[in-house]
Scaffold this motif. Structure first.
Motif, short mmCIF file in Angstrom:
data_model
loop_
_atom_site.label_atom_id
_atom_site.label_comp_id
_atom_site.label_asym_id
_atom_site.label_seq_id
_atom_site.Cartn_x
_atom_site.Cartn_y
_atom_site.Cartn_z
N HIS A 116 0.87 -1.18 0.00
CA HIS A 116 0.00 0.00 0.00
C HIS A 116 0.90 1.22 0.00
CE1 HIS A 116 0.81 0.67 4.31
NE2 HIS A 116 0.63 -0.62 4.46
N VAL A 117 0.39 2.33 -0.52
CA VAL A 117 1.22 3.51 -0.74
C VAL A 117 1.77 4.06 0.58
CG1 VAL A 117 -0.71 5.13 -0.65
CG2 VAL A 117 1.35 5.71 -1.97
N PHE A 118 1.05 3.86 1.69
CA PHE A 118 1.50 4.42 2.96
C PHE A 118 2.67 3.65 3.56
CE2 PHE A 118 -2.72 6.29 2.66
CZ PHE A 118 -2.46 7.59 3.07
N SER A 119 2.99 2.49 3.00
CA SER A 119 4.14 1.75 3.52
C SER A 119 5.44 2.51 3.34
CB SER A 119 4.24 0.37 2.86
OG SER A 119 4.47 0.50 1.47
N VAL A 120 5.47 3.43 2.38
CA VAL A 120 6.70 4.22 2.17
C VAL A 120 6.90 5.23 3.30
CG1 VAL A 120 6.49 3.97 -0.32
CG2 VAL A 120 5.54 6.01 0.78
N LEU A 121 5.90 5.42 4.13
CA LEU A 121 5.99 6.40 5.21
C LEU A 121 6.41 5.77 6.54
CD1 LEU A 121 2.83 8.60 4.50
CD2 LEU A 121 5.20 9.01 3.82
N ASN A 122 6.73 4.49 6.54
CA ASN A 122 7.11 3.85 7.81
C ASN A 122 8.32 4.54 8.45
OD1 ASN A 122 5.06 2.01 7.64
ND2 ASN A 122 6.32 0.35 6.85
N ALA A 123 9.28 4.93 7.62
CA ALA A 123 10.44 5.64 8.17
C ALA A 123 10.05 7.00 8.73
CB ALA A 123 11.51 5.80 7.09
N ALA A 124 9.06 7.65 8.10
CA ALA A 124 8.60 8.95 8.60
C ALA A 124 7.93 8.82 9.96
CB ALA A 124 7.64 9.59 7.59
N ILE A 125 7.21 7.72 10.16
CA ILE A 125 6.54 7.50 11.44
C ILE A 125 7.55 7.54 12.58
CG2 ILE A 125 5.26 5.82 12.82
CD1 ILE A 125 3.93 4.85 10.29
N MET A 126 8.71 6.96 12.36
CA MET A 126 9.73 6.91 13.40
C MET A 126 10.66 8.12 13.36
SD MET A 126 10.74 2.86 13.24
CE MET A 126 11.20 2.93 11.50
N GLY A 127 11.15 8.46 12.17
CA GLY A 127 12.17 9.50 12.06
C GLY A 127 11.70 10.90 12.36
N GLY A 128 10.45 11.20 12.06
CA GLY A 128 9.94 12.55 12.29
C GLY A 128 10.04 12.97 13.74
N TRP A 129 9.68 12.05 14.65
CA TRP A 129 9.72 12.38 16.08
C TRP A 129 11.15 12.61 16.55
CZ3 TRP A 129 5.41 13.88 18.06
CH2 TRP A 129 4.20 13.35 17.60
N ILE A 130 12.11 11.86 16.00
CA ILE A 130 13.50 12.05 16.39
C ILE A 130 14.00 13.43 15.97
CG2 ILE A 130 15.86 11.22 16.04
CD1 ILE A 130 14.69 8.40 15.74
N LEU A 131 13.66 13.82 14.74
CA LEU A 131 14.07 15.15 14.27
C LEU A 131 13.43 16.26 15.10
CD1 LEU A 131 14.02 14.74 10.38
CD2 LEU A 131 16.01 14.91 11.88
N LEU A 132 12.16 16.09 15.44
CA LEU A 132 11.50 17.08 16.28
C LEU A 132 12.15 17.16 17.65
CD1 LEU A 132 7.63 16.80 15.71
CD2 LEU A 132 9.16 18.63 15.00
N ALA A 133 12.50 16.00 18.20
CA ALA A 133 13.13 15.98 19.53
C ALA A 133 14.48 16.70 19.49
CB ALA A 133 13.29 14.55 20.00
N VAL A 134 15.28 16.41 18.46
CA VAL A 134 16.58 17.06 18.32
C VAL A 134 16.40 18.57 18.14
CG1 VAL A 134 18.63 17.27 16.87
CG2 VAL A 134 17.73 15.01 17.43
N GLY A 135 15.47 18.94 17.27
CA GLY A 135 15.22 20.36 17.03
C GLY A 135 14.70 21.08 18.25
N ALA A 136 13.79 20.44 19.00
CA ALA A 136 13.24 21.07 20.20
C ALA A 136 14.32 21.28 21.25
CB ALA A 136 12.11 20.20 20.76
N HIS A 137 15.24 20.33 21.35
CA HIS A 137 16.33 20.49 22.32
C HIS A 137 17.30 21.58 21.88
CE1 HIS A 137 19.35 19.63 25.27
NE2 HIS A 137 20.22 19.23 24.37
N ARG A 138 17.69 21.58 20.60
CA ARG A 138 18.65 22.57 20.12
C ARG A 138 18.07 23.99 20.16
NH1 ARG A 138 21.61 21.52 14.69
NH2 ARG A 138 22.79 23.26 15.59
N ALA A 139 16.75 24.10 19.88
CA ALA A 139 16.11 25.41 19.91
C ALA A 139 15.68 25.83 21.31
CB ALA A 139 14.89 25.41 18.99
N ARG A 140 15.92 24.96 22.28
CA ARG A 140 15.57 25.21 23.68
C ARG A 140 14.07 25.40 23.88
NH1 ARG A 140 20.54 29.27 25.58
NH2 ARG A 140 22.23 27.82 25.02
#
Length: 219
Positions: A116-140
């Motif tokens: 199904h087309v949404f299977s390509v988003l499996n990495a986004a399900i996990m990786g998006g939160w990591i990027l947000l966490a890193v950005g939230a910490h760096r931006a204080r």
């Protein structure tokens, strides 16, 4: 504020059942109302998270635009994928209602790897939160502990008919720790509406929600 609490409540409701799909289908056959409540709360929680993600990305973007854009976009795409998985969960549970858990488990087993087309988003399900966490910490925007808690959301099991594990509880708890205080702070920082305005909006919300529910049930 509401989304993380719904996700946590939903995953806790199905904690006592096995993780993989045969156990989840069997649990639905024996406890249909409980499992419906669990999966519905989690699905609603994921959908309602988009304002929190947008707010967090906007705060990060004040200092780190690229992290905010990539983290926010990937996380929202992951929420879309979660909503798709919730639809598949619902369809599979209807197989239980129609033919029983054993038959539904056979059907799911035979079709589980279908593309199904949404299977390509499996990495986004996990990786998006990591990027947000890193950005939230760096931006204080978030301190180190709350940023780490947000990063734990990437450990939430993905796919269809997934039960609850210790990682599920940790991820949902991390979501609450990271985002609920952010929502409370944003609420307090905004203008305080008059009591009559609040009551009017609640009445309007109730009326619209009732009308939309009736329209949806009518097909």
């Amino acid at each position: 504020m509401v989304g993380p609490l719904l996700v946590l409540t939903g995953v806790l409701l199905r904690m006592r059942f096995g993780f993989f799909f045969p156990a989840q289908l069997s649990a639905y056959e024996r406890h249909p109302h409980l499992m419906t409540a669990s999966y519905s709360l989690v699905a609603a929680g994921w959908v309602l998270l988009w304002p929190g993600v947008a707010l967090l990305a906007a705060r990060i973007g004040e200092r780190f635009r690229e992290l905010a854009v990539w983290g926010g976009v990937l996380t929202v795409l992951g929420l879309f994928a979660r909503a798709f998985h919730a639809g598949v969960d619902h369809a599979d549970f209807q197989l239980v209602t129609a033919d029983g858990a054993a038959s539904a488990a056979r059907t799911v087993s035979e079709t589980y790897g279908a593309f199904h087309v949404f299977s390509v988003l499996n990495a986004a399900i996990m990786g998006g939160w990591i990027l947000l966490a890193v950005g939230a910490h760096r931006a204080r925007v978030l301190g180190p502990l709350r940023a780490a808690a947000l990063g734990l959301v990437s450990m939430m099991p993905l796919g269809v008919l997934k039960g609850t594990t210790a990682w599920s509880v940790a991820a949902a708890t991390g979501l609450c720790v990271a985002l609920v205080p952010l929502g409370v702070a944003a609420w307090r920082a905004g203008p305080t509406p008059r009591a009559a305005t609040v009551v009017g909006r609640l009445v309007l919300l109730g009326a619209v929600a009732t009308a939309m529910f009736c329209f949806g049930q009518a097909g």
